[in-house]
Design an enzyme around this catalytic site. Structure first.
Site, PDB file in Angstrom:
ATOM      1  CE  LYS A   3      -1.731  -1.908  12.817  1.00  0.00           C
ATOM      2  NZ  LYS A   3      -0.566  -1.113  12.347  1.00  0.00           N
ATOM      3  CB  ILE A  13      -0.958   0.005   1.206  1.00  0.00           C
ATOM      4  CG1 ILE A  13      -1.907  -1.197   1.136  1.00  0.00           C
ATOM      5  CG2 ILE A  13      -1.773   1.309   1.240  1.00  0.00           C
ATOM      6  CD1 ILE A  13      -2.833  -1.333   2.339  1.00  0.00           C
ATOM      7  CB  ALA A  33      -1.875   2.143   8.041  1.00  0.00           C
ATOM      8  CE1 TYR A  64      -0.705  -6.077  12.087  1.00  0.00           C
ATOM      9  CE2 TYR A  64      -2.774  -6.969  11.255  1.00  0.00           C
ATOM     10  CZ  TYR A  64      -1.768  -6.015  11.202  1.00  0.00           C
ATOM     11  OH  TYR A  64      -1.813  -5.015  10.258  1.00  0.00           O
ATOM     12  CG  ASP A 103      10.125   0.106   3.916  1.00  0.00           C
ATOM     13  OD1 ASP A 103      10.642  -0.903   4.434  1.00  0.00           O
ATOM     14  OD2 ASP A 103       8.945   0.149   3.529  1.00  0.00           O
ATOM     15  CG  LEU A 139       0.702   2.903   5.315  1.00  0.00           C
ATOM     16  CD1 LEU A 139       0.558   4.397   5.544  1.00  0.00           C
ATOM     17  CD2 LEU A 139       0.609   2.592   3.825  1.00  0.00           C
TER      18      LEU A 139
END
Length: 321
Positions: A150, A15, A115, A146, A34, A74
Site C-alpha cells: 500500500k 466500505i 483508499a 500489505y 467488483d 477501493l
C-alpha cells in the site's frame, strides 16, 4: 458534491457498498466494479449498476473509466491473515490493479480517490501524522506485505499526480459497521460480535492490551466523499480518516459482550498460535485527524457504543440470530 457519474472499484465490499449507497442517495449515477460472487443486500434493488470484473483487466478499464467523472478506488486484497497466507497474490493484485487504474485515469484526467490504510505507518510511534514515514519489520515477516504494497501504491498515486492526474489518498483507521464480513480474514469487531451472539468464545490475539481507534462506517464514508471534491487544495493530499477515541482490544471484547448480553467466554490466543507463519502486532494505532478536520472540515461523530449497537442489530438481522 455536484451530481456525477461515479465508479467505485471494490464497491461490493464493506466500505465500498456503504459508499455506493450514500453516493446514490446524494443523486449521483453510481457504478460498481467488483468480482465478488455475492452482492451485499444494501446495494441490491437500487439504481446502482454492478459490473462483474477485475481491476487486473486493463482492457476492461480502458473501455470503462472514460465514462466517469470520478473514481473511488477501493478494490484490494486485504486482511491481516491474508498478508501471511497469500502475500504473492496480495502484492500482485494490489499493485498491478492500482497501476492499471492510474494509467487509464491519467489519459482522461479523471479524479481518483485512492483508499489506503493505517498499516502504512507500520511500527511508528502514534499519533500518526500524514507526514510521518513508515517503520516496518523485516521482509521475512510476511505480515508487512500489505503495508509495504500500500505504501508503494501511494508513491505510485503521487507520482501520477505529478504527471497531471487529480488524486487524493485517504488512509482508513479501523472502520467498522454493517456489512463488514465476519470470518478468519475479517476485522476484530465483526469477529467479536458474531462470536458473542452465537455464545462462542471471543478470541483475543495476544494479551488484549493493544489499542485501536474505531471509526463507524458512515463517518468514513462522509469523509471519503468530501475527499472526492475537485478542489485543488485536495490534489496530491494524503488524509487520515479515523477517530481518536482509543480503546484496548480486551475492553472492546468486554463492551461487545455486555451490549449483546452474551454468555461467551473471553479467551486469549498467543500470536504464534493464531499466525504460525509469523506476525508482529502494533501496540497502539492512533491517528492525527487534524488534516481531516481542517482540509475536509469533517470529524467522526458516531460514538463507539452507538455504532456497536447499530452493528449488532444489523448482524442479528443478517444472520437471523
Amino acid at each position: 458534491m455536484k451530481a456525477k457519474k461515479i465508479l467505485i472499484t471494490g464497491g461490493a465490499g464493506f466500505i465500498g457498498s456503504n459508499l455506493a449507497v450514500r453516493l446514490h442517495e446524494l443523486g449521483n449515477e453510481v457504478t460498481i466494479l467488483d468480482n465478488k460472487e455475492q452482492i451485499p443486500s444494501n446495494i441490491k434493488n437500487k439504481q446502482i449498476t454492478i459490473i462483474n470484473g477485475s481491476i487486473m483487466d486493463f482492457n476492461l478499464l480502458k473501455t470503462l473509466l472514460p465514462k466517469f467523472d470520478l473514481v473511488f478506488h477501493l478494490a484490494a486484497m486485504l486482511g491481516v491473515r491474508t498478508t501471511v497466507t497469500k502475500p504473492v497474490e496480495l502484492v500482485e493484485n494490489n499493485f498491478i490493479g492500482t497501476l492499471n487504474i492510474l494509467k487509464v485515469a491519467l489519459e482522461s484526467k479523471i479524479k481518483v480517490v485512492f483508499a489506503s490504510t493505517s498499516e502504512v505507518y507500520g511500527k511508528g510511534i502514534p499519533p500518526f501524522d500524514e507526514k510521518m514515514g513508515g517503520v516496518y519489520g523485516p521482509t521475512t515477516k510476511l505480515r508487512w506485505s500489505y503495508a509495504i504494497s500500500k505504501s508503494l501504491e501511494e508513491c505510485l498515486c503521487l507520482g501520477y499526480g505529478r504527471k497531471g492526474l487529480p488524486i487524493t489518498i485517504v488512509r482508513y483507521f479501523n472502520i467498522y459497521g454493517p456489512f463488514a464480513k465476519e470470518g478468519p480474514y475479517a476485522g476484530v469487531v465483526p469477529r467479536f460480535i458474531v462470536a458473542a451472539l452465537l455464545g462462542n468464545d471471543i478470541q483475543i490475539y495476544g494479551d488484549g492490551s493493544q489499542s485501536r481507534c474505531f471509526t463507524y462506517v458512515t463517518d468514513a464514508v462522509e469523509a471519503t466523499i468530501l475527499a472526492g471534491n475537485n478542489d485543488e487544495s485536495l490534489n496530491q493530499q494524503v488524509i487520515n480518516i479515523g477517530s481518536t477515541n482509543l480503546i484496548q482490544i480486551k475492553d472492546l471484547a468486554l463492551k461487545i459482550k455486555k451490549l449483546t448480553g452474551s454468555t461467551s467466554q473471553i479467551v486469549y490466543v498467543p500470536f504464534d498460535k493464531a499466525y504460525p507463519d509469523g506476525f508482529e502486532e502494533i501496540p497502539n494505532r492512533i491517528p492525527s485527524i487534524d488534516k481531516c478536520n481542517n482540509l475536509l472540515n469533517y470529524s467522526s461523530i458516531v460514538p463507539l457504543d452507538d455504532g456497536l449497537k447499530e452493528t449488532i442489530h444489523w448482524t442479528k438481522l443478517e444472520r437471523g440470530i
